[in-house]
Design an enzyme around this catalytic site. Structure first.
Site, PDB file in Angstrom:
ATOM      1  CD  GLN A   1      -7.152  -4.641   3.769  1.00 25.17           C
ATOM      2  OE1 GLN A   1      -8.117  -5.361   4.057  1.00 25.17           O
ATOM      3  NE2 GLN A   1      -7.317  -3.373   3.449  1.00 25.17           N
TER       4      GLN A   1
ATOM      5  CG  HIS B   1      -1.940   0.960   1.372  1.00 26.84           C
ATOM      6  ND1 HIS B   1      -1.714   2.259   1.748  1.00 26.84           N
ATOM      7  CD2 HIS B   1      -3.267   0.859   1.163  1.00 26.84           C
ATOM      8  CE1 HIS B   1      -2.865   2.915   1.762  1.00 26.84           C
ATOM      9  NE2 HIS B   1      -3.824   2.087   1.405  1.00 26.84           N
TER      10      HIS B   1
ATOM     11  CE  LYS C   1      -7.770  -0.482   6.055  1.00 27.47           C
ATOM     12  NZ  LYS C   1      -8.143   0.007   4.749  1.00 27.47           N
TER      13      LYS C   1
ATOM     14  CB  CYS D   1      -3.666   3.231  -1.647  1.00 31.09           C
ATOM     15  SG  CYS D   1      -4.811   4.539  -1.350  1.00 31.09           S
TER      16      CYS D   1
ATOM     17  CG  ASP E   1       0.365  -2.623   6.026  1.00 33.06           C
ATOM     18  OD1 ASP E   1      -0.633  -2.802   6.747  1.00 33.06           O
ATOM     19  OD2 ASP E   1       0.325  -1.969   4.965  1.00 33.06           O
TER      20      ASP E   1
HETATM   21  N1  PMP Z   1      -1.955  -0.914   4.416  1.00 38.12           N
HETATM   22  C1  PMP Z   1      -2.921  -1.638   3.842  1.00 38.12           C
HETATM   23  C2  PMP Z   1      -2.616  -3.005   3.343  1.00 38.12           C
HETATM   24  C3  PMP Z   1      -4.204  -1.097   3.740  1.00 38.12           C
HETATM   25  O1  PMP Z   1      -5.174  -1.814   3.157  1.00 38.12           O
HETATM   26  C4  PMP Z   1      -4.467   0.199   4.236  1.00 38.12           C
HETATM   27  C5  PMP Z   1      -5.835   0.828   4.116  1.00 38.12           C
HETATM   28  N2  PMP Z   1      -6.437   0.676   2.879  1.00 38.12           N
HETATM   29  C6  PMP Z   1      -3.419   0.895   4.832  1.00 38.12           C
HETATM   30  C7  PMP Z   1      -2.176   0.310   4.911  1.00 38.12           C
HETATM   31  C8  PMP Z   1      -3.602   2.275   5.384  1.00 38.12           C
HETATM   32  O2  PMP Z   1      -4.507   2.238   6.437  1.00 38.12           O
HETATM   33  P1  PMP Z   1      -5.076   3.600   7.060  1.00 38.12           P
HETATM   34  O3  PMP Z   1      -5.561   4.414   5.903  1.00 38.12           O
HETATM   35  O4  PMP Z   1      -6.183   3.138   7.960  1.00 38.12           O
HETATM   36  O5  PMP Z   1      -3.956   4.250   7.778  1.00 38.12           O
END
Ligand code: PMP
Length: 419
Positions: free
Chosen positions: A216, A136, A239, A377, A213
């Protein structure tokens, strides 16, 4: 027997009652464009059960006060509720101590904290930081920023056509210049679950710390940070059926002790004079300013809720939904699934021939179906497959097989119209 009826038998056996669960999520009852809402955008954010909404309301109705420094009753009650969430999270991910749990705004802030604090102290010119091609943006850009500042080099583990990491490339890439590895546990755009334990083992044989990270992973996989032996782990409350604006950074205490603060301000200090400031103990050293108190309490309620149902039961139900949806949409000609790794969370990305994902999303919206379209993203993932975007359906604990059918029927209509 079909996958759907097999799953119904299985769910009955494990006592997983999706209709009962759905009653806890008031938002799911609404109509969108006159059709029942089918919410399949859980990888972007999950809906919140009444138990979480009630916890937020109770906090603001009955105990709103700033935490930690107050001697009055409300402040003490709020502090206790805030700190009890920290203990819940410690247990939820099996951290060694509650001082290893830092509250942040979310995964993004947790990763930035480590990149800035750890990276500023330990990275030097010529060092190498390893991430993967499926990250991401929030696990790319923070490392680019610190690499630029320190003249360190970002190295990227490639992915294959199925969306799995090419482990042999990682084995070739890691060396004595590697200073840090930050990889996603489960991909938000492909669904791939990475072999993080193997990554960590290899990294540790080179004495290199690893951040996971887990944005998910946290609501699909049971996380045990001691078992994984990860050095850092980041996730977001929203999430995990909790509120937005609250997240967690787990860090091994020896790393956190040696890292400088990320931000300065109230609460992160032990003593301030103009000559010198002494920092607070962990975890407060990393929690400057008034935190998201309500969000933290809401996250604690979300964890209680998930644990009561059982993350293992939720995960196995979601896997059944994923298998069913994968089988159904594989039968559609003109549709290609992007991300076919062997081990996946319940994320299903796909592209339709001759139809832009944006049109797919708009069409489905009129059917009441909420999916996500775009690059999610993860622009380098789109580049890897030479596509501008995908459509992504992602399943949560409250989705049903009937909802998958609504999605599939919507896709059939789109293929008829555009095909
Ligand atoms: N890493 C992953 C794999 C994600 O799916 C997301 C959110 N889509 C993020 C990081 C970022 O999370 P947040 O926007 O809640 O900080």
């Amino acid at each position: 027997m079909s996958l759907k009826s097999d799953a119904a038998v299985q769910s009955a056996k494990t006592g997983y009652d999706v209709n009962r669960i759905r009653k806890d999520f008031p938002i799911l009852k609404q109509l969108v464009h006159g059709k029942p809402l089918v919410y399949l955008d859980n990888a972007a954010t999950t809906q919140k059960p009444l138990q979480v909404l009630n916890a937020l309301e109770k906090y603001y109705y009955t105990m709103n006060a700033n935490i930690h420094r107050g001697v009055h009753a409300l402040s003490q009650e709020a502090t206790e509720a805030y700190e009890s969430s920290r203990i819940k999270i410690k247990k939820f991910i099996n951290a060694l101590g509650k001082n290893e749990i830092i509250f942040t705004r979310g995964t993004t802030e947790s990763i930035n904290l480590v990149a800035q604090s750890y990276g500023r102290k330990y990275f030097n010119e010529g060092d190498e930081i390893i991430i993967s091609q499926m990250e991401h943006h929030s696990n790319i850009v923070p490392w680019q920023l610190i690499c630029e500042e320190k003249k360190a080099k970002l190295r990227v583990i490639p992915i294959d056509d199925t969306g799995e990491l090419v482990f042999e490339e990682f084995e070739k890439m890691i060396n004595e210049k590697t200073k840090f590895i930050s990889v996603v546990y489960a991909s938000n755009s492909l669904g791939t679950v990475n072999p993080v334990k193997q990554i960590i083992e290899l990294a540790h044989s080179f004495n290199v710390p690893v951040l996971l990270d887990a944005a998910q992973a946290v609501n699909h996989l049971k996380i045990d940070v001691q078992e994984l032996d990860c050095d850092f782990l980041a996730f977001s409350g929203h999430k995990l059926y909790g509120p937005t604006g609250i997240g967690v950074l787990y860090g091994k205490v020896n790393h956190l002790e040696n890292m400088p603060p990320y931000q300065g301000g109230g609460d992160m200090i032990a003593k301030v004079t103009f000559e010198k400031t002494l920092y607070n103990e962990l975890p407060y050293k990393f929690e400057a300013g008034t935190p998201n108190i309500a969000g933290t309490i809401g996250l604690g309620a979300a964890i209680d809720y998930v644990e009561k149902i059982g993350l293992d039961k939720i995960a196995s139900y979601e896997n059944e939904l994923l298998d069913y949806a994968t089988q159904k949409i594989s039968e559609l000609s003109g549709l290609k699934i992007i991300g076919t790794a062997k081990n996946k969370i319940s994320v299903l990305s796909f592209v339709l021939e001759n139809v832009h994902p944006h049109d797919v999303g708009t069409f489905l919206d009129f059917e009441g179906v909420a999916i996500r379209t775009g690059h999610h993203c993860t622009q380098p993932v789109m580049d890897r497959y030479a596509i501008p975007a995908t459509s992504r359906a992602s399943f949560g604990m409250y989705n049903t097989f009937e909802e998958v059918d609504v999605l599939v029927n919507g896709l059939k209509k789109i293929l008829e119209v555009f095909g």
